[in-house]
Design an enzyme around this catalytic site. Structure first.
Site, PDB file in Angstrom:
ATOM      1  N   ASN A 154      49.700  39.414  33.540  1.00  0.00           N
ATOM      2  CA  ASN A 154      51.085  39.726  33.891  1.00  0.00           C
ATOM      3  C   ASN A 154      51.962  38.517  33.580  1.00  0.00           C
ATOM      4  OD1 ASN A 154      53.511  40.210  35.201  1.00  0.00           O
ATOM      5  ND2 ASN A 154      52.579  40.899  37.114  1.00  0.00           N
ATOM      6  N   CYS A 165      59.897  40.671  37.568  1.00  0.00           N
ATOM      7  CA  CYS A 165      59.313  41.347  36.400  1.00  0.00           C
ATOM      8  C   CYS A 165      60.274  42.367  35.779  1.00  0.00           C
ATOM      9  CB  CYS A 165      58.011  42.036  36.779  1.00  0.00           C
ATOM     10  SG  CYS A 165      56.845  40.935  37.560  1.00  0.00           S
ATOM     11  N   HIS A 218      55.781  47.646  32.075  1.00  0.00           N
ATOM     12  CA  HIS A 218      55.436  46.314  32.569  1.00  0.00           C
ATOM     13  C   HIS A 218      53.919  46.225  32.698  1.00  0.00           C
ATOM     14  CE1 HIS A 218      55.340  42.604  34.564  1.00  0.00           C
ATOM     15  NE2 HIS A 218      55.092  43.067  35.779  1.00  0.00           N
TER      16      HIS A 218
HETATM   17  N1  ACO Z   1      37.950  38.627  43.051  1.00  0.00           N
HETATM   18  C1  ACO Z   1      37.141  39.235  43.944  1.00  0.00           C
HETATM   19  N2  ACO Z   1      37.602  39.828  45.052  1.00  0.00           N
HETATM   20  C2  ACO Z   1      38.938  39.811  45.261  1.00  0.00           C
HETATM   21  C3  ACO Z   1      39.824  39.184  44.365  1.00  0.00           C
HETATM   22  C4  ACO Z   1      39.281  38.566  43.229  1.00  0.00           C
HETATM   23  N3  ACO Z   1      40.045  37.957  42.316  1.00  0.00           N
HETATM   24  N4  ACO Z   1      41.082  39.332  44.832  1.00  0.00           N
HETATM   25  C5  ACO Z   1      40.986  40.031  45.972  1.00  0.00           C
HETATM   26  N5  ACO Z   1      39.703  40.308  46.243  1.00  0.00           N
HETATM   27  C6  ACO Z   1      39.146  41.030  47.376  1.00  0.00           C
HETATM   28  C7  ACO Z   1      40.077  41.002  48.569  1.00  0.00           C
HETATM   29  O1  ACO Z   1      39.907  39.806  49.289  1.00  0.00           O
HETATM   30  C8  ACO Z   1      39.619  42.215  49.328  1.00  0.00           C
HETATM   31  O2  ACO Z   1      38.471  41.890  50.048  1.00  0.00           O
HETATM   32  P1  ACO Z   1      38.292  42.395  51.553  1.00  0.00           P
HETATM   33  O3  ACO Z   1      38.304  43.900  51.461  1.00  0.00           O
HETATM   34  O4  ACO Z   1      37.011  41.797  51.955  1.00  0.00           O
HETATM   35  O5  ACO Z   1      39.494  41.860  52.298  1.00  0.00           O
HETATM   36  C9  ACO Z   1      39.194  43.196  48.228  1.00  0.00           C
HETATM   37  O6  ACO Z   1      39.002  42.391  47.042  1.00  0.00           O
HETATM   38  C10 ACO Z   1      40.200  44.268  47.951  1.00  0.00           C
HETATM   39  O7  ACO Z   1      41.478  43.711  47.865  1.00  0.00           O
HETATM   40  P2  ACO Z   1      42.746  44.562  47.599  1.00  0.00           P
HETATM   41  O8  ACO Z   1      43.978  43.673  47.621  1.00  0.00           O
HETATM   42  O9  ACO Z   1      42.784  45.788  48.447  1.00  0.00           O
HETATM   43  O10 ACO Z   1      42.461  45.037  46.088  1.00  0.00           O
HETATM   44  P3  ACO Z   1      43.281  46.010  45.200  1.00  0.00           P
HETATM   45  O11 ACO Z   1      42.440  47.093  44.696  1.00  0.00           O
HETATM   46  O12 ACO Z   1      44.614  46.373  45.814  1.00  0.00           O
HETATM   47  O13 ACO Z   1      43.611  45.088  43.940  1.00  0.00           O
HETATM   48  C11 ACO Z   1      45.412  43.806  43.058  1.00  0.00           C
HETATM   49  C12 ACO Z   1      44.331  43.891  44.115  1.00  0.00           C
HETATM   50  C13 ACO Z   1      44.751  43.731  41.700  1.00  0.00           C
HETATM   51  C14 ACO Z   1      46.234  42.540  43.294  1.00  0.00           C
HETATM   52  C15 ACO Z   1      46.325  45.057  43.120  1.00  0.00           C
HETATM   53  O14 ACO Z   1      46.706  45.299  44.445  1.00  0.00           O
HETATM   54  C16 ACO Z   1      47.563  44.941  42.278  1.00  0.00           C
HETATM   55  O15 ACO Z   1      47.507  44.910  41.061  1.00  0.00           O
HETATM   56  N6  ACO Z   1      48.749  44.927  42.907  1.00  0.00           N
HETATM   57  C17 ACO Z   1      49.996  44.873  42.175  1.00  0.00           C
HETATM   58  C18 ACO Z   1      50.304  43.489  41.758  1.00  0.00           C
HETATM   59  C19 ACO Z   1      51.531  43.483  40.905  1.00  0.00           C
HETATM   60  O16 ACO Z   1      51.819  44.423  40.219  1.00  0.00           O
HETATM   61  N7  ACO Z   1      52.344  42.421  40.919  1.00  0.00           N
HETATM   62  C20 ACO Z   1      53.474  42.474  40.055  1.00  0.00           C
HETATM   63  C21 ACO Z   1      54.572  41.733  40.424  1.00  0.00           C
HETATM   64  S1  ACO Z   1      54.552  40.099  39.863  1.00  0.00           S
HETATM   65  C22 ACO Z   1      56.126  39.453  39.978  1.00  0.00           C
HETATM   66  O17 ACO Z   1      57.092  40.098  40.271  1.00  0.00           O
HETATM   67  C23 ACO Z   1      56.268  37.972  39.682  1.00  0.00           C
END
Ligand code: ACO
Length: 330
Positions: free
Chosen positions: A285, A115, A255
């Site tokens: 994204n 990214c 980003h």
């Molecule tokens: N729908 C419903 N529930 C979900 C989903 C979904 N789509 N995805 C995950 N959950 C659940 C998980 O399973 C977890 O459940 P559990 O507690 O029973 O295990 C719960 O939701 C919480 O999951 P977390 O991963 O802790 O959620 P978080 O608040 O961290 O949000 C997210 C997840 C949105 C992915 C966040 O961590 C994020 O944005 N991270 C950064 C991602 C990013 O910036 N990537 C960029 C790089 S891309 C590249 O370089 C190509």
């Protein structure tokens, strides 16, 4: 040694027409519009039709950037494409775009910094223009992430979209242009965001397909923590290298990974929402393409004016991060 000032003289972008809403995703994986909206800020994303690959979207964005810059493809000396989703391993997507737009004089190569790739490519372009080696460089970021997402993995398939952005970097008046670039990497985080198979370590095989190793793997919450720390630090560093502070930023184009990451970073920098371009609700994204698409939209919406201090900042797989401070030249 800097002989010339390099700056952006034209921007362009392209996103496919087809969109997938959060409601559509509810039918594919165990998720909800409410979860995706509150955790990420994303409402919908664009998905390329089967016949369209990264070079096609990049070509479209490039032609728009050339038009905005008012120069012809034959005047381009170099094309740099940032992508993690090239058409194929080789030839480079840059060579394919070079042929498509008939930039017959241009050298061409790809850059891969996930990214952060667009700002990495912009920093390379700046070096070539500042030294006088080249006059006009086309920087493109194009991503077709929908092809590399596991549509059964709710942790990742909700996040990504397809699109492309492009800018023309050229010599500008010494008062304007790219004031600073800051690039960083921490390979110890290589496993937090990866696409494991299809390279020389794990070539494609029946086993890699069965194990789903050809799609994006992400440790979401670890990446989140890293992103919140690095975005503000990187923007501050670009400002400092330019002899400025975050308070001098007139417009921030971050980003577009997660609204919570953007808001936390803006808060750390003391930047109001009015000075931010946010489009992740529409596109999700788009990896390297997120920043140039957002920049192009902000420019075309008249949000960025000549003389403005514009800061671009991103982070991504690698791990990598990058930022730049630009005094807008057009
Ligand atoms: N729908 C419903 N529930 C979900 C989903 C979904 N789509 N995805 C995950 N959950 C659940 C998980 O399973 C977890 O459940 P559990 O507690 O029973 O295990 C719960 O939701 C919480 O999951 P977390 O991963 O802790 O959620 P978080 O608040 O961290 O949000 C997210 C997840 C949105 C992915 C966040 O961590 C994020 O944005 N991270 C950064 C991602 C990013 O910036 N990537 C960029 C790089 S891309 C590249 O370089 C190509």
């Amino acid at each position: 040694m800097e002989l010339f000032k390099a700056g952006i003289i034209g921007t362009g972008s392209f996103v496919p027409d087809k969109l997938i809403t959060n409601k559509d995703l509810e039918k594919i994986v165990d998720t909800s519009d409410e979860w995706i909206t509150t955790r990420t800020g994303i409402k919908e994303r664009r998905i390329a039709d089967k016949a369209i690959a990264s070079s096609d979207m990049g070509t479209n964005a490039s032609l728009k950037a050339l038009k905005a810059a008012g120069i012809g493809a034959e005047e381009i000396d170099l094309i740099i494409v940032a992508t993690v989703t090239p058409d194929m391993n080789f030839p480079s997507t840059a060579c394919i775009i070079q042929n498509n737009i008939k930039a017959t004089r241009a050298a061409a190569f790809d850059v891969e910094a996930a990214c952060s790739g667009f700002i990495y490519a912009l920093a390379i372009a700046e070096q070539f223009v500042a030294t006088g080696f080249y006059k006009n460089v086309l920087v493109v970021a194009s991503e077709c992430l929908s092809r590399f997402v596991n549509w059964k993995d709710r942790n990742t398939c909700i996040l990504f979209g397809d699109g492309a952005g492009a800018v023309v970097i050229s010599r500008v008046d010494k008062k304007y242009g790219i004031l600073s670039c800051h690039l960083g990497a921490d390979g110890s985080g290589k496993d937090l965001l990866s696409l494991k198979a299809g390279g020389s370590r794990q070539p494609a095989s029946l086993e890699t397909i069965e194990k789903n190793l050809h799609s994006i793997h992400m440790e979401g919450s670890e990446v989140f923590k890293f992103a919140v720390k690095i975005m503000a630090a990187a923007a501050n560093e670009a400002a400092k290298l330019a002899g400025l502070t975050s308070q001098d930023i007139d417009y921030l184009v971050p980003h577009q990974a997660n609204i919570r990451i953007i808001e936390a970073s803006a808060k750390r920098l003391g930047i109001d929402k009015e000075k931010l371009w946010i489009n992740l609700d529409k596109y999700g994204n788009m990896s390297a393409a997120s920043i140039p698409v957002a920049l192009d939209e902000a420019v075309r919406a008249g949000q960025i004016k000549k003389g403005d201090h514009v800061c671009l900042v991103g982070f991504g797989g690698g791990l990598t991060w990058a930022s730049t401070m630009i005094r807008w030249a057009i």
